[in-house]
Design an enzyme around this catalytic site. Sequence first.
Site, mmCIF file in Angstrom:
data_model
loop_
_atom_site.group_PDB
_atom_site.id
_atom_site.type_symbol
_atom_site.label_atom_id
_atom_site.label_comp_id
_atom_site.label_asym_id
_atom_site.label_seq_id
_atom_site.Cartn_x
_atom_site.Cartn_y
_atom_site.Cartn_z
ATOM 1 N N ASP A 171 0.834 -1.196 0.000
ATOM 2 C CA ASP A 171 0.000 0.000 0.000
ATOM 3 C C ASP A 171 0.870 1.247 0.000
ATOM 4 O O ASP A 171 2.085 1.192 0.203
ATOM 5 C CB ASP A 171 -1.045 -0.008 1.113
ATOM 6 C CG ASP A 171 -0.476 0.238 2.495
ATOM 7 O OD1 ASP A 171 0.721 0.522 2.618
ATOM 8 O OD2 ASP A 171 -1.252 0.146 3.464
ATOM 9 N N ILE A 172 0.234 2.370 -0.274
ATOM 10 C CA ILE A 172 0.932 3.640 -0.420
ATOM 11 C C ILE A 172 1.169 4.228 0.963
ATOM 12 O O ILE A 172 0.232 4.383 1.761
ATOM 13 C CB ILE A 172 0.126 4.605 -1.297
ATOM 14 C CG1 ILE A 172 -0.055 4.011 -2.698
ATOM 15 C CG2 ILE A 172 0.797 5.968 -1.367
ATOM 16 C CD1 ILE A 172 -0.997 4.806 -3.579
ATOM 17 N N GLU A 214 -6.076 2.185 -0.460
ATOM 18 C CA GLU A 214 -4.769 2.360 -1.113
ATOM 19 C C GLU A 214 -3.951 1.077 -1.101
ATOM 20 O O GLU A 214 -2.746 1.101 -1.357
ATOM 21 C CB GLU A 214 -3.987 3.483 -0.436
ATOM 22 C CG GLU A 214 -3.524 3.207 0.977
ATOM 23 C CD GLU A 214 -4.515 3.567 2.053
ATOM 24 O OE1 GLU A 214 -4.080 3.809 3.192
ATOM 25 O OE2 GLU A 214 -5.731 3.599 1.765
#
Length: 299
Positions: A171-172, A214
Amino acid sequence: MRDETIVTVIHKVEDTGITRRKKDSCIVVIYGAELGRKYNIENREMTIGRATVNDICVSQDSVSRTHVTIMADENGVRVRDNESTNGTYVNDHKIHEAYLKDGDLIKVGRSIFKFLTGDNIESSYHEEIYRLSTVDGLTQIFNKRYFVETLERELSRARRYDRPLALMMFDIDHFKRCNDTFGHRAGDHVLRQVAELVRERARKVDVVARYGGEEFATILPEIDLEGAAQFGETIRALVEETRFVFEGRHIPLAISVGVSDLDGVVANADDLIKSADRRLYQAKQTGRNRVVWADALDL
């Protein structure tokens, strides 16, 4: 920078890719509330906006009261931004006016509509509904439902033929900070770009999906744990080195990655997901912007 206006005198429609069909065309919600709903485009103006008087009401703060107008004329179907606060986007390009082509994506606020036209619009619509059951509307990669179903099939196949199988989840980092600093439209732009970067680097047999928010996942058939970790490092470095820009503003970005494989402890698809997700969490806890492919007790 001025908005793009794509309205020209059309001499040969065949060369422009613009459709002359005013009938048998529609827009379908592919991201946002009322997913899959179809709106037929008739020989009149159709408006999209926050106010309830619009033909399509999109109740979002980022949408203006009468945000955009869609109309059919002798040259095709045209979309016009009504000087909205946050703009109208066709295929990620901010526009003032533009003629639509089959398959174009219209973004109003955080909602996305897909323009469809053809001799059999009902067939096109039902094909799109089927596609929506497997593809994430924002990023245009596979959705969580398709990912889970495919992982179960790949796990069964790997066990049957005694072949390696790996899963990468990432994920970001600090994505909420990105949204808070640059806005949700910038966040959506980043999600689409990251998805495209991974899809371009993945093999045809790999399954790249948006797992939620995300967080992304990639199924890697015929790859062992070390190979999957190398792929994860490639993606991590690629995201770190890529210059993400939205409306002229640079958005620094990094990802955390967790990788797992089909070892003796994994009994089912859920175990494989939990293992990769646990290592993703460890990557975040140990500084972010890194790949973890072994549990802390195994290091």
